[in-house]
Design an enzyme around this catalytic site. Sequence first.
Site, PDB file in Angstrom:
ATOM      1  N   ASP A  35       0.816  -1.226   0.000  1.00  0.00           N
ATOM      2  CA  ASP A  35       0.000   0.000   0.000  1.00  0.00           C
ATOM      3  C   ASP A  35       0.845   1.269   0.000  1.00  0.00           C
ATOM      4  OD1 ASP A  35      -3.143  -0.762   1.047  1.00  0.00           O
ATOM      5  OD2 ASP A  35      -1.551  -2.250   1.291  1.00  0.00           O
TER       6      ASP A  35
ATOM      7  N   ARG B 196       1.924   5.391  16.832  1.00  0.00           N
ATOM      8  CA  ARG B 196       1.384   6.316  15.823  1.00  0.00           C
ATOM      9  C   ARG B 196       1.649   7.793  16.114  1.00  0.00           C
ATOM     10  NH1 ARG B 196       2.320   2.397  12.952  1.00  0.00           N
ATOM     11  NH2 ARG B 196       0.772   0.754  12.800  1.00  0.00           N
TER      12      ARG B 196
ATOM     13  N   ASP C 138      -5.558   3.256  12.760  1.00  0.00           N
ATOM     14  CA  ASP C 138      -4.320   4.009  12.569  1.00  0.00           C
ATOM     15  C   ASP C 138      -4.540   5.312  11.807  1.00  0.00           C
ATOM     16  OD1 ASP C 138      -2.723   2.350  14.073  1.00  0.00           O
ATOM     17  OD2 ASP C 138      -2.355   0.973  12.412  1.00  0.00           O
TER      18      ASP C 138
ATOM     19  N   SER D  45      -2.668  -9.910   8.453  1.00  0.00           N
ATOM     20  CA  SER D  45      -2.211  -8.532   8.470  1.00  0.00           C
ATOM     21  C   SER D  45      -1.461  -8.341   9.780  1.00  0.00           C
ATOM     22  CB  SER D  45      -3.424  -7.605   8.393  1.00  0.00           C
ATOM     23  OG  SER D  45      -3.039  -6.307   8.785  1.00  0.00           O
TER      24      SER D  45
HETATM   25  N1  ARG Z   1      -5.970  -3.234  16.292  1.00  0.00           N
HETATM   26  C1  ARG Z   1      -4.694  -2.740  16.674  1.00  0.00           C
HETATM   27  C2  ARG Z   1      -4.761  -1.268  16.975  1.00  0.00           C
HETATM   28  O1  ARG Z   1      -5.689  -0.650  16.557  1.00  0.00           O
HETATM   29  C3  ARG Z   1      -3.621  -3.075  15.658  1.00  0.00           C
HETATM   30  C4  ARG Z   1      -3.806  -2.483  14.301  1.00  0.00           C
HETATM   31  C5  ARG Z   1      -2.708  -2.779  13.296  1.00  0.00           C
HETATM   32  N2  ARG Z   1      -2.581  -4.182  13.088  1.00  0.00           N
HETATM   33  C6  ARG Z   1      -2.503  -4.814  11.912  1.00  0.00           C
HETATM   34  N3  ARG Z   1      -2.427  -6.092  11.941  1.00  0.00           N
HETATM   35  N4  ARG Z   1      -2.483  -4.178  10.789  1.00  0.00           N
HETATM   36  O2  ARG Z   1      -3.935  -0.720  17.637  1.00  0.00           O
END
Ligand code: ARG
Length: 403
Positions: A16, A97, A126, A177
């Site tokens: 991405d 983040r 995110d 993921s």
């Molecule tokens: N659900 C988790 C959060 O919001 C992780 C998100 C990212 N994880 C991922 N497998 N892309 O902090």
Amino acid sequence: MGNLRKVILAYSGGVDTSACIPYLKNEYGVEEVIAFAADLGQGEELEPIRQKALLAGAKESLVDNLIEPFIRDFAFPAIRANALYEGKYPLSTALARPLIASRLVSLALEREAGAVAHGCTGKGNDQVRFDLAIASLAPQLEILTPAREWSMSRAELIAYGEKFGIPAPVTKKSPYSIDLNLLGRSIEAGPLEDPFEAPPEEVFQITSSIDNSPDEPKEIEIQFEAGNPIAIDGIHMDNVSLIRKANSLAGDYGFGRIDMIEDRVVGIKSREIYETPGLLLLIKCHQELESITLSADVLKTKVSLERQWADLVYQGFWFSPLKNAIDAFIDKTQIDVNGVVKLRLHKGNATIIGRKSLSNSLYLSDISTYGSNDKFEHKFAEGFIYIWGLANRVWASVSKKNQ
Ligand code: ARG
């Protein structure tokens, strides 16, 4: 759109964010994309990632090691806050983040870029964290989010990238993921989308299965100063080494796996697997030390603020007035959180077996003992209970009369 001559892109090397580079240039008319990747202790080699951004057409590609500030300014405050979103998730991804966002913003200001960009999709948390953090730090910056706008499947994205010289991923696509950094791993998707399906062992990488963990238990001691972990088994360590050590100890004994249904900001319930061995272990020990060093009323108030702190961080409000105010409360309490917690690691469990504080213990054996040296004044209990229960007795007698 404002000045899109130059844009700073949060870059991970994935399909991405790689496609974002030609997309920003071709669809948004951006002249210079500056890619930025952060080393957060994910254990990946970042030089190939840096090169990949250039291959994808970035004008410049920057990599910064942010491990130390990540642990000092984000992980340790989360430990002091005993932060567990929905009582379970220690925010390993969420904490990264605002740090990445603040680097994006400072680069944008340094380089006089008019916008920043990220490759988050519209379904996740995110995007919320990036957008809110950026808006709080530099409201004048435009935020470009190609992945919220294009409607390309993964295969289409790979084909799109190939048109612009981005090589297709060489490894077979994993169904999962994954997000990772020094605090842990988050695993979603694939077979995990059935919330009744047990997570296959292959999703775990930094924690042992119960079967593979040592048969013999291990006792360890963790020392805290002002709420921060400073030593394991009497050996003082810098922040980053301490997290690494906690990860390997807890991980070897199979502690730190989480399987939960999580409520995302955007209203979606999702099934999440985490392995966050060190962070979870340290929060557990920290909580325990607070039980002996903080007064009952402070503890009670702190618990409710901790929940709010975790919600704020999860929901993207790292930079916010309420989070600042709660931080001030927490910091004040942590002055007294000094001491050592002892625990036993065995087969997926970390069992607390002792706690002590030399300077700040509120546990006084003189008054808690059942032994002969008891200094507690038993005779005052009667008067105390008389007044403590007065209102209740009044209520009881009145309701009896009215029966
Ligand atoms: N659900 C988790 C959060 O919001 C992780 C998100 C990212 N994880 C991922 N497998 N892309 O902090």
